[in-house]
Motif scaffolding. Structure first.
Motif, PDB file in Angstrom:
ATOM      1  N   SER A  39       0.836  -1.202   0.000  1.00 54.60           N
ATOM      2  CA  SER A  39       0.000   0.000   0.000  1.00 54.60           C
ATOM      3  C   SER A  39       0.873   1.255   0.000  1.00 54.60           C
ATOM      4  O   SER A  39       0.557   2.244  -0.680  1.00 54.60           O
ATOM      5  CB  SER A  39      -0.948   0.000   1.205  1.00 54.60           C
ATOM      6  OG  SER A  39      -0.247   0.187   2.415  1.00 54.60           O
ATOM      7  N   GLU A  40       1.993   1.228   0.738  1.00 54.46           N
ATOM      8  CA  GLU A  40       2.928   2.359   0.714  1.00 54.46           C
ATOM      9  C   GLU A  40       3.517   2.545  -0.677  1.00 54.46           C
ATOM     10  O   GLU A  40       3.679   3.671  -1.158  1.00 54.46           O
ATOM     11  CB  GLU A  40       4.040   2.143   1.722  1.00 54.46           C
ATOM     12  CG  GLU A  40       3.657   2.351   3.169  1.00 54.46           C
ATOM     13  CD  GLU A  40       4.879   2.344   4.057  1.00 54.46           C
ATOM     14  OE1 GLU A  40       5.478   3.427   4.259  1.00 54.46           O
ATOM     15  OE2 GLU A  40       5.260   1.257   4.527  1.00 54.46           O
TER      16      GLU A  40
ATOM     17  N   LEU B 250       3.192   5.945  -3.007  1.00 60.08           N
ATOM     18  CA  LEU B 250       4.318   6.754  -3.461  1.00 60.08           C
ATOM     19  C   LEU B 250       4.383   6.821  -4.987  1.00 60.08           C
ATOM     20  O   LEU B 250       4.938   7.763  -5.553  1.00 60.08           O
ATOM     21  CB  LEU B 250       5.634   6.263  -2.861  1.00 60.08           C
ATOM     22  CG  LEU B 250       6.285   4.970  -3.345  1.00 60.08           C
ATOM     23  CD1 LEU B 250       7.143   5.188  -4.585  1.00 60.08           C
ATOM     24  CD2 LEU B 250       7.161   4.396  -2.230  1.00 60.08           C
ATOM     25  N   LYS B 251       3.810   5.812  -5.656  1.00 59.11           N
ATOM     26  CA  LYS B 251       3.773   5.842  -7.124  1.00 59.11           C
ATOM     27  C   LYS B 251       2.624   6.702  -7.645  1.00 59.11           C
ATOM     28  O   LYS B 251       2.555   6.997  -8.842  1.00 59.11           O
ATOM     29  CB  LYS B 251       3.663   4.416  -7.672  1.00 59.11           C
ATOM     30  CG  LYS B 251       4.952   3.611  -7.517  1.00 59.11           C
ATOM     31  CD  LYS B 251       4.852   2.248  -8.163  1.00 59.11           C
ATOM     32  CE  LYS B 251       6.189   1.513  -8.099  1.00 59.11           C
ATOM     33  NZ  LYS B 251       6.127   0.172  -8.747  1.00 59.11           N
TER      34      LYS B 251
ATOM     35  N   SER C 244      -0.215  12.183  -6.147  1.00 56.09           N
ATOM     36  CA  SER C 244      -1.284  13.184  -6.230  1.00 56.09           C
ATOM     37  C   SER C 244      -2.662  12.615  -5.880  1.00 56.09           C
ATOM     38  O   SER C 244      -3.639  13.356  -5.781  1.00 56.09           O
ATOM     39  CB  SER C 244      -1.334  13.784  -7.641  1.00 56.09           C
ATOM     40  OG  SER C 244      -1.620  12.770  -8.603  1.00 56.09           O
ATOM     41  N   VAL C 245      -2.739  11.295  -5.685  1.00 55.12           N
ATOM     42  CA  VAL C 245      -4.020  10.647  -5.390  1.00 55.12           C
ATOM     43  C   VAL C 245      -4.218  10.550  -3.880  1.00 55.12           C
ATOM     44  O   VAL C 245      -3.328  10.097  -3.155  1.00 55.12           O
ATOM     45  CB  VAL C 245      -4.098   9.241  -6.025  1.00 55.12           C
ATOM     46  CG1 VAL C 245      -5.431   8.576  -5.689  1.00 55.12           C
ATOM     47  CG2 VAL C 245      -3.903   9.324  -7.537  1.00 55.12           C
ATOM     48  N   LYS C 246      -5.382  10.958  -3.399  1.00 55.80           N
ATOM     49  CA  LYS C 246      -5.726  10.839  -1.982  1.00 55.80           C
ATOM     50  C   LYS C 246      -6.622   9.608  -1.809  1.00 55.80           C
ATOM     51  O   LYS C 246      -7.837   9.677  -1.984  1.00 55.80           O
ATOM     52  CB  LYS C 246      -6.456  12.092  -1.498  1.00 55.80           C
ATOM     53  CG  LYS C 246      -5.664  13.380  -1.670  1.00 55.80           C
ATOM     54  CD  LYS C 246      -4.419  13.395  -0.802  1.00 55.80           C
ATOM     55  CE  LYS C 246      -3.703  14.733  -0.933  1.00 55.80           C
ATOM     56  NZ  LYS C 246      -2.420  14.750  -0.175  1.00 55.80           N
TER      57      LYS C 246
ATOM     58  N   THR D  67      13.144   1.918  -2.202  1.00 56.18           N
ATOM     59  CA  THR D  67      12.345   3.075  -2.624  1.00 56.18           C
ATOM     60  C   THR D  67      11.398   3.520  -1.520  1.00 56.18           C
ATOM     61  O   THR D  67      11.300   4.714  -1.204  1.00 56.18           O
ATOM     62  CB  THR D  67      11.541   2.728  -3.893  1.00 56.18           C
ATOM     63  OG1 THR D  67      12.442   2.378  -4.941  1.00 56.18           O
ATOM     64  CG2 THR D  67      10.690   3.894  -4.342  1.00 56.18           C
ATOM     65  N   VAL D  68      10.701   2.567  -0.922  1.00 58.62           N
ATOM     66  CA  VAL D  68       9.743   2.911   0.132  1.00 58.62           C
ATOM     67  C   VAL D  68      10.467   3.381   1.391  1.00 58.62           C
ATOM     68  O   VAL D  68      10.077   4.365   2.024  1.00 58.62           O
ATOM     69  CB  VAL D  68       8.827   1.709   0.452  1.00 58.62           C
ATOM     70  CG1 VAL D  68       7.959   2.007   1.672  1.00 58.62           C
ATOM     71  CG2 VAL D  68       7.951   1.366  -0.748  1.00 58.62           C
TER      72      VAL D  68
END
Length: 369
Positions: A49-50, A54-55, A58-60, A105-106
């Motif tokens: 989910s993280e 991060l990808k 802009s999405v909430k 990355t995460v």
């Protein structure tokens, strides 16, 4: 279960990383899962989910939407065979993690823009040596958290004693365990993909060459040991190889930087030991001048009042130089900060600076009065 004997990792300090896509490693994974008292930590949904968030910055996502995204992610993937499983023998624990690239990355996402992508990539190629694991432990953990190295070489001959625990963040369960083992294990629990090489005899005449050069020269050294001879020899070797050296003294927030990579003829300790003759003379007369050399290295007149009081009690009421946990933690963070700046080619000059919080706030209060 006869295979348990084959899986006895009690004396290992390496985290065992298993790729479940490989048949042999998947079979070993199943055997480990059957070990008695094994703890299995499988939070792979949370990690995915993280990764999704991060990808899609802009999405909430609503929690239900994110759960649906995770479910979709695994529709055509065998969840158990996704990513890697890491076995920590000293914790008897098995942890399910993202594949290495996604994990990195995460884990470093909150570094972004404080550390650029180019800098983070460059840091992943760097080799850092740490000598002495009191302040050195704080340095190592700070570097690992920011992922400021690709390889760490740690040297200390000592084991954890109760008196160390005012400044080493660890557990009483680890009393008697070597300090190198403690640091290597803690870093493995933060990031099992980081390479940590252990020198559990400390730095010696027999291994100093290996420490500095094996599999490629070090890019930076953090020197935090108590042995004056080693302090001197480390700097002579670092200068010979053009490697910068950082040191913290845990008194008045002193940070010491020697840019031997930029100044190949720079005198060690900024010339503070020049009064003892040549460097060869210094080493030959070390036993007779040890106290005077230490006072010169510490720049005695600039030591805090309580630091001077402590030095006067050595061999009387105390046996070693006192260090406070707050000072060690601050010093570790400062060393890691300047290490990162040096290794990412930001401007850092040779010299000494005092990050003296007491002096700063005393001056502020006096100016108000």
């Amino acid at each position: 279960m006869s295979y348990i004997k084959d899986l006895d990792f009690t004396h290992q300090i390496e985290a065992l990383i298993l790729n479940p896509q490989k048949v042999s490693e998947f079979q070993l994974l199943q055997k480990i899962k059957e070990l008695p008292f094994i703890s299995i930590i499988d939070e792979i949904d949370s990690q995915v989910s993280e990764l999704i968030k991060l990808k899609n910055p802009s999405v909430k996502f609503q929690s239900t939407e994110l759960a649906e995204q995770v479910e979709t992610f695994f529709e055509e993937i065998d969840k158990e065979k996704f990513g890697v499983w890491v076995y920590y023998s000293w914790k008897n624990a098995l942890v399910h993690l993202l594949p290495e690239e996604d994990f990195i990355t995460v884990r470093t996402i909150r570094n972004k823009f404080k550390i650029t992508d180019e800098e983070q990539s460059a840091l992943a190629t760097k080799k850092i040596g740490i000598i002495g694991l009191s302040v050195g432990q704080s340095v190592a953990i700070s570097l690992a958290m920011e992922r400021s190295f690709g390889e760490l070489r740690i040297a200390d001959f000592d084991t954890l004693e109760l008196g160390n625990m005012n400044r080493l963040r660890t557990s009483v369960l680890n009393l008697g365990v070597s300090k190198t083992t403690l640091v290597k294990r803690e870093i493995a629990e933060i990031d099992p993909f980081l390479k940590v090489k252990v020198y559990d005899e400390g730095l010696t005449d027999g291994n100093i060459e290996s420490f500095f050069t094996e599999d490629g020269n070090l890019d930076l050294v953090v020197e935090e040991c108590d042995n004056i001879k080693v302090k001197i020899e480390v700097r002579i070797k670092a200068r010979e190889l053009g490697i910068p050296v950082i040191m913290d003294t845990s008194d008045r927030g002193l940070i010491d930087i020697e840019r031997f990579d930029l100044e190949t003829d720079r005198p060690i300790f900024h010339g503070l030991l020049s009064g003892f003759g040549s460097e060869n003379d210094l080493l030959e007369n070390l036993n007779s001048s040890k106290t005077e050399i230490l006072m010169s290295i510490l720049d005695y007149e600039k030591i805090s009042v309580r630091g001077k009081n402590s030095l006067s009690e050595l061999g009387k009421s105390i046996t070693s130089w006192p260090q406070l946990g707050t000072s060690v933690i601050m010093g570790g963070a400062m060393c890691a900060h300047f290490a990162r700046k040096i290794l990412t080619t930001q401007e850092v000059n040779s010299g000494r600076a005092y990050i003296d919080l007491d002096l700063y706030f005393n001056n502020k209060n006096e100016s108000k009065n």
